[in-house]
Design an enzyme around this catalytic site. Structure first.
Site, PDB file in Angstrom:
ATOM      1  N   LYS A  46      44.113  26.708  48.252  1.00 24.24           N
ATOM      2  CA  LYS A  46      45.001  24.941  48.530  1.00 24.24           C
ATOM      3  C   LYS A  46      44.728  25.051  49.794  1.00 24.24           C
ATOM      4  CE  LYS A  46      48.679  26.554  46.876  1.00 24.24           C
ATOM      5  NZ  LYS A  46      49.533  27.241  48.333  1.00 24.24           N
ATOM      6  N   ASP A  74      50.086  32.768  45.443  1.00 24.21           N
ATOM      7  CA  ASP A  74      50.279  32.276  46.872  1.00 24.21           C
ATOM      8  C   ASP A  74      50.778  34.405  46.782  1.00 24.21           C
ATOM      9  OD1 ASP A  74      48.905  30.392  46.980  1.00 24.21           O
ATOM     10  OD2 ASP A  74      50.883  29.178  47.956  1.00 24.21           O
ATOM     11  N   CYS A 125      56.009  26.749  46.844  1.00 22.51           N
ATOM     12  CA  CYS A 125      54.350  26.894  45.951  1.00 22.51           C
ATOM     13  C   CYS A 125      54.836  27.198  44.661  1.00 22.51           C
ATOM     14  CB  CYS A 125      54.005  27.782  46.217  1.00 22.51           C
ATOM     15  SG  CYS A 125      53.005  26.467  48.173  1.00 22.51           S
TER      16      CYS A 125
HETATM   17  C1  VGL Z   1      54.031  28.086  50.881  1.00 27.48           C
HETATM   18  C2  VGL Z   1      55.085  27.313  52.622  1.00 27.48           C
HETATM   19  C3  VGL Z   1      53.830  27.117  53.322  1.00 27.48           C
HETATM   20  C4  VGL Z   1      54.304  29.012  49.644  1.00 27.48           C
HETATM   21  C5  VGL Z   1      52.756  27.637  51.306  1.00 27.48           C
HETATM   22  O1  VGL Z   1      53.335  29.606  48.954  1.00 27.48           O
HETATM   23  O2  VGL Z   1      55.331  28.847  48.635  1.00 27.48           O
HETATM   24  N1  VGL Z   1      55.199  27.757  51.982  1.00 27.48           N
HETATM   25  N2  VGL Z   1      52.948  26.890  52.490  1.00 27.48           N
END
Ligand code: VGL
Ligand code: ZN
Length: 193
Positions: A98, A13, A146
């Site tokens: 995702k 991410d 994540c």
């Molecule tokens: C994430 C919060 C919400 C992450 C993703 O990538 O850690 N954190 N969605």
């Protein structure tokens, strides 16, 4: 952990909404993570390691978001600037998205249907196995969500796991989340460096 063909780098991410100060869920200090991940990508490539990426990819409305009953500001909406991987990141391998169907879940290996609780695998495990990978180096954002969940799932699935701490950062929605993530990773046998 030394890179080599059986050791994959998984970049979690590394997207504008998390990594850019203008992003809606900016993780303080993420700029240094972007630089550190870039160096890891170079090292992985040089050693013949596969490099894979995850990408948070949400519909405009999902129970993951605060306006729809969740806990997070709206972020990484499919097709928007915030959802793009940071522009300086070299993308040299597959990108696993995702949350595309509005599911929740933080691990790159699975998503969870918010209404039924059903957990469905993404293609990440299959991609790693097809590449003959038996160990993963997990980096990116955010450490306490994540990155943690992806690394824990990797350990459950039988991969050796390393998390280079200079190449990740916690978002700390609740103070202490970062430390709790480190404890969970340690308990799961991940090597932290
Ligand atoms: C994430 C919060 C919400 C992450 C993703 O990538 O850690 N954190 N969605
Ligand atoms: Zn998200």
């Amino acid at each position: 952990m030394n890179f080599g063909p059986g050791v994959a780098l998984v970049v979690v991410d590394l997207q504008n909404d998390f990594a850019d100060p203008r992003g809606s869920l900016y993780v303080a200090g993420a700029e240094s993570v972007v630089g550190a991940v870039g160096e890891l990508v170079d090292r992985a490539l040089a050693a013949g390691s596969p490099v894979l990426y995850t990408q948070d990819w949400h519909p405009p409305h999902t129970p993951h978001f605060a306006p729809d009953g969740g806990i997070w500001p709206v972020h990484c909406v499919a097709g928007t600037w915030g959802a793009e991987l940071v522009p300086s990141l070299a993308v040299v391998g597959p990108v696993v998205r995702k949350g595309t169907g509005g599911e929740d879940g933080y691990s790159g290996f699975s998503v969870r249907d918010v209404s039924t609780g059903e957990v469905v695998a993404t293609e990440l495990d299959r991609l790693l196995r097809e590449a003959g990978v038996e160990a993963v180096v997990v980096c990116g954002l955010a450490l306490d969500y994540c990155v943690k969940e992806t690394a824990l799932d990797a350990a459950r699935l039988g991969y050796r796991v390393a998390v280079p701490l200079h190449a990740t950062r916690a978002v700390e929605l609740h103070p202490g989340d970062g430390d709790r993530a480190l404890e969970a990773l340690q308990s799961a046998g991940a090597s932290l460096s």
